[in-house]
Structure formats: C-alpha cells, structure tokens
Design a protein around this motif. Structure first.
Motif, short mmCIF file in Angstrom:
data_model
loop_
_atom_site.label_atom_id
_atom_site.label_comp_id
_atom_site.label_asym_id
_atom_site.label_seq_id
_atom_site.Cartn_x
_atom_site.Cartn_y
_atom_site.Cartn_z
N HIS A 40 -29.05 -9.50 5.35
CA HIS A 40 -28.07 -9.00 4.38
C HIS A 40 -28.60 -9.15 2.96
O HIS A 40 -28.46 -8.25 2.12
N GLN A 41 -29.23 -10.29 2.68
CA GLN A 41 -29.74 -10.54 1.34
C GLN A 41 -30.86 -9.56 0.98
O GLN A 41 -30.89 -9.01 -0.13
N LEU A 42 -31.79 -9.34 1.93
CA LEU A 42 -32.90 -8.41 1.68
C LEU A 42 -32.41 -6.97 1.53
O LEU A 42 -32.87 -6.23 0.67
N TYR A 43 -31.46 -6.59 2.38
CA TYR A 43 -30.98 -5.19 2.35
C TYR A 43 -30.28 -4.90 1.03
O TYR A 43 -30.44 -3.82 0.45
N LYS A 44 -29.49 -5.83 0.54
CA LYS A 44 -28.77 -5.63 -0.72
C LYS A 44 -29.71 -5.60 -1.91
O LYS A 44 -29.44 -4.96 -2.94
N ALA A 45 -30.85 -6.30 -1.78
CA ALA A 45 -31.79 -6.40 -2.91
C ALA A 45 -32.77 -5.24 -2.99
O ALA A 45 -33.35 -4.97 -4.05
N GLY A 46 -32.99 -4.54 -1.89
CA GLY A 46 -34.00 -3.47 -1.89
C GLY A 46 -33.53 -2.21 -1.18
O GLY A 46 -32.45 -2.17 -0.60
N GLN A 47 -34.35 -1.17 -1.23
CA GLN A 47 -34.07 0.10 -0.56
C GLN A 47 -35.03 0.26 0.60
O GLN A 47 -36.25 0.13 0.43
#
Length: 388
Positions: A40-47
């Motif tokens: 969740h953290q990675l997905y929200k931070a990048g595309q």
C-alpha cells in the motif's frame, strides 16, 4: 516494454530474487513489497504499469491489495499463487484481477503473460475512438467508461470485453471468439468458466438489474449479444410502456382524439404525458404541413373527419418515433380524403425517415407502400415489393 514499472508483492525470498532478476533483465523496473502494508505504501508513493500479487502474505492477502487498488485504478493485475483451486482463481478474477498464474511457474510463461497484458493495455490507450451504445459511453483515449453521468471503474479485461461488445452491437459473439480476442488467440490457459466470471462482474457494473440484463444478453448455446438499443423483448412492463410511447406513433381508425383538447393540445399530448417539453418549431412545422395552422385552437368536434385524421397523424409524429403504426388510417373517409391521408403519411415518413406499418383491408393503398403483407385467417403472408 522498456522502463515499464512493476510492483511485485511476494514474501518468499527464494522466488523474489529469481523473478526480479528476470524482469529487470527484460527491461522492467521492479519494486518489491513483502507485506500488504508495504505494498500500500509503495503503490501510493509511485505509479506502476502492472502489479504482480502473491495471494498469501504475512499480514493479509493479495486480494486485499487488489480490492483497494481497483477502487481507484484499472492498472493490470496478475496473481501469482500456489493455490490452483477453482474457488481461489474465481475469487481473484472476481476481485478485479486480469490474470492468474499458479506456482510453480516457468519464468518464460510469466514474462509472456506480462508482455501480452501490457501490449493490450497500450493498444487501447492508442485508440482515440468514442464508443457509445445503450446508455454506455467509452472514451478510448482516456480509457474511461460512463453509464449516464456515472464513471464505471472497470478492470482491463472488463474494459476490453465492453469495447468488444460495443464494437459489435446486435451481433452474437461466441465464447470461443471472445476468448480469442480477449487473450490474443491464446486462450488455452483460461478455462471457459473464467469468461462467465468476467461477464457476471461486468453486468454488475453496467446493468440496472444484473439479474435481468437488458444490455448484455446471453444467447443460450451460442454466446453473448450486446443490444445496440434497448430491447423491447427483455424490458419490464413499466419500461416497455415508456419505450412504446417514445418509439411508436399510433394512428387509429377512430382517431381517438381528446374532445376537451384543441388541435395543438391533442398533437402535443403524448409529449406532455411523457413529461417532455414540446419542440415548438417541430409542432409549427407539423401544423403547417398538415394544413391545421389556422385551426390550431379548434376542438375535435369542430373539425371534419379528414381534419381529425390529420390531427391524429400530427399526434403520432410529435415525438419523432421510429415507427408509425397505422390501423386502418383512412377509416370511413371518402376517397378524396383517404388519398390525402395516405399521401401525407407517405411524404412525412420520407421527410422524417420513419417506417410505417399499415394494417388495412383497402388494397388500393398498397401502391403507397414499400412492401405488402396480407393477413388471412390469422396467417401473415409477404406479397413482396409493391408494384409501381
């Protein structure tokens, strides 16, 4: 596929390094998450251009990630899991997954699936065509889909399915053809039940009542058919009444005018009944063509039989229906008025591009029609194109 970014969610170290190395060797940029929280953290931070999700994770499941992502994005998702049970596969696809690969898998197969999924996703982005049918609108440039004023969150497979149906309205598409188009002719790894899952999920989003579909119909034994315009056959009675009122104009032998309403009010009555504002310019044109402009305020009792039938014709044409149903339209009129009515019907149907279905015992009217049907003892016989 160079520089495409993949979020790979897996907690098994023995798998992470091997698949990550293969992906990076093929030009992909890879981020790895080992828990639902990290994902969740990675997905929200990048595309990301694609997600690879393991189902079983320390703090949850890949289904949890898929569910949250699908609320905001249609990014391609592939599940990688040791579970090959049908219920697990169906759940993954039903959640919004685009593909499902069971472990152990071959790296070449995974790479082929990723390339194929990204290629299809990219092809849809390049197409700038607007597709619109039966209350559904697709903008293929923006890859968005709308039902009326509501945007629909479609997965890639749902989106591609819907595009395929909208491009082939009123045509039966076999399951084999759909699988072939959906998976680039290589649908052998997807069983037939998978398509049923996608169809069911798509119906939940596009239909008013998924249990009684009116847009995407099942043709038993053949496949599926997209209804290009609302199907009267499958409509509930209340909607069918509105459909008839808007699409069919009726002209009866007995005129059926409302005695208390004047000429103009009788003509616009079907529109008012349907809570529509009359197009005054169109009404004026009808009154002019029908020769009723000077009598617009007259009541039916103040008109001759021929004039009353002209009002009935105007009433049938007011809503611009596709079909005019004329039941003995000349009634008991004399020959001169009868010929005027038939001539008016013919000229106005040509002007407004309408089809006239005429029920009559008067064979003299046959030369005003494009095709003659005769009813004898309850049997309908097509007599062919009328002689001119």
């Amino acid at each position: 596929m160079k520089d495409k970014k993949i979020l790979y969610v897996e907690d098994d170290l023995s798998l992470i390094e091997g698949l990550r190395y293969a992906l990076e060797k093929n030009g992909f940029l890879v981020d790895n998450a080992r828990t639902v929280k990290e994902a969740h953290q990675l997905y929200k931070a990048g595309q990301y251009d694609l997600l690879l999700l393991d189902v079983t994770l320390p703090d949850g499941t890949g289904f949890d990630i898929c569910k949250e992502v699908r609320e905001i994005s249609a990014v391609p998702i592939i599940f990688l899991t040791a579970s090959d049970e049908e219920t697990s596969i169906v759940k993954g696809l039903d959640m919004g997954g685009d593909d499902y690969i069971t472990k152990p898998f071959k790296l070449g197969e995974v790479l082929s699936r990723i390339h194929a999924l990204l290629r299809r996703f990219g092809e849809f982005h390049k197409n700038d065509t607007i597709l619109e049918s039966n209350g559904i609108k697709i903008n293929q440039t923006e890859r968005t889909c709308w039902k009326g004023e509501t945007e629909l969150p479609l997965t890639l497979v749902e989106y591609k399915l819907l595009c395929l149906f909208l491009k082939n309205p009123n045509r039966i598409l076999t399951r084999e053809l759909i699988l072939d188009r959906l998976w680039d002719g290589n649908g052998s790894y997807v069983d037939d039940n998978t398509l049923s899952v996608y169809i069911r999920r798509l119906r939940r989003k596009i239909e008013d009542d998924p249990n009684s579909p009116t847009k995407l119909l099942t043709e038993i034994g053949f496949g599926y058919r997209w209804v290009g315009r609302p199907s009267a056959v499958s409509m509930p009675e209340k909607r069918l009444t509105v459909f008839r009122r808007r699409n069919i104009g009726f002209i009866f032998q007995s005129f059926n005018l409302i005695p208390e309403l004047n000429v103009e009010q009788n003509i616009t009555f079907p529109l008012l009944l349907d809570y529509q504002r009359p197009d005054q310019e169109h009404v004026e044109e009808l009154l002019e063509i029908l020769g009723l402009k000077e009598r617009r305020k007259h009541l039916p009792g103040e008109l001759s039989g021929g004039q009353q039938q002209r009002v009935a014709i105007g009433r049938a044409l007011a809503a611009r229906p596709a079909i005019i149903m004329a039941d003995e339209p000349t009634g008991n009129l004399d020959s001169r008025n009868s010929q005027e009515v038939i001539t008016l019907l013919k000229s106005m149907s040509a002007k407004y591009r309408q089809t006239i279905l005429m029920i009559t015992h008067n064979e003299n009217h046959a030369d005003a029609t494009d095709r003659v049907l005769r009813m004898t003892d309850g049997r309908l016989k097509d007599l062919g194109v009328a002689a001119r």
